[in-house]
Design an enzyme around this catalytic site. Structure first.
Site, short mmCIF file in Angstrom:
data_model
loop_
_atom_site.label_atom_id
_atom_site.label_comp_id
_atom_site.label_asym_id
_atom_site.label_seq_id
_atom_site.Cartn_x
_atom_site.Cartn_y
_atom_site.Cartn_z
CG LEU A 47 -1.95 -1.07 1.40
CD1 LEU A 47 -2.67 -0.92 2.73
CD2 LEU A 47 -2.96 -1.02 0.26
CG ASP A 48 0.42 4.41 -2.88
OD1 ASP A 48 1.16 3.52 -3.36
OD2 ASP A 48 -0.36 5.10 -3.55
CB ALA A 49 3.98 5.91 2.58
CB VAL A 51 -2.97 4.11 1.02
CG1 VAL A 51 -4.23 3.26 0.99
CG2 VAL A 51 -2.93 5.07 -0.16
#
Length: 210
Positions: A47-49, A51
């Site tokens: 997951l993106d940081a 998110v």
């Protein structure tokens, strides 16, 4: 960090915003090793940081290999909730784009033609509700490109609320993207596993409680 499920092969947790999902300093794998008192935590997906939401890690090399195989075979299902500016033209639909990556600026972009480091990106979406110029959408992700959901919606004039990289810098709340559902087969028992976790009661999710 909330642990939703654990056994001797996998652990499902809620990743907080701002925490890396990869095995780096202060990333989720290290936090899980400390919380569970184990050495073996292997990253399966990312997951993106910025998110938040559900993420699964493997607790053995074999489990990691089997889960990664499910991802490659598109048998590992990930669904997200997002709040976007505006409303898509259709209540349901698919986005299919070619995405490239500018590594120097750390930006993903929609490419007009195939090329080096350009890969196909596919998702389905459904509009769940709209309110005062915003919409909440459910997103089924088929490919896992960097910043995929953010770029595919922003490129259509539907930037995610709180996304200052691809959206509006004046948004004053965290990025409204949440990993809310995971479905996969257990790497040891092969039993179907399904997890759902809804976003917290905070802006902008509460805008749709009316």
């Amino acid at each position: 960090m909330e642990i939703v499920y654990q056994d001797n092969r996998i652990v499902v947790a809620v990743k907080p915003a701002g925490v890396l999902s990869t095995d780096e300093a202060n990333g989720m794998p290290g936090l899980l090793r400390a919380a569970l008192g184990t050495d073996c935590i292997r990253t399966v997906h990312r997951l993106d940081a910025q998110v938040s939401g559900l993420i699964v890690y493997a607790r053995s090399a074999k489990a990691a290999s089997l889960l990664s195989e499910q991802i490659r075979a598109h048998r590992f299902h990930k669904e997200y909730l997002a709040v976007v500016h505006g409303r898509p033209e259709k209540d349901r639909g698919s986005f299919r784009d070619l995405l490239g990556r500018d590594t120097l600026r750390r930006l993903t972009y929609v490419a007009q033609a195939p090329g080096k480091d350009v890969r196909e990106a596919i998702l389905d979406y459904e509009v769940l509700a709209s309110c005062e110029g915003y919409s909440i959408v459910r997103v089924l992700l088929y490919t896992g490109r960097t910043h995929q959901i953010r770029v595919q919606f922003a490129s259509r004039g539907l930037p995610l609320v709180g996304d200052r990289k691809y959206g509006l810098p004046e948004d004053d709340c965290p990025i409204a993207l949440w990993s809310y559902a995971l479905q996969f087969d257990h790497p040891q028992t092969e039993q179907p596993m399904s997890f759902i976790k809804y976003p917290p009661q905070a802006r902008p999710w509460t805008w749709f409680n009316k």
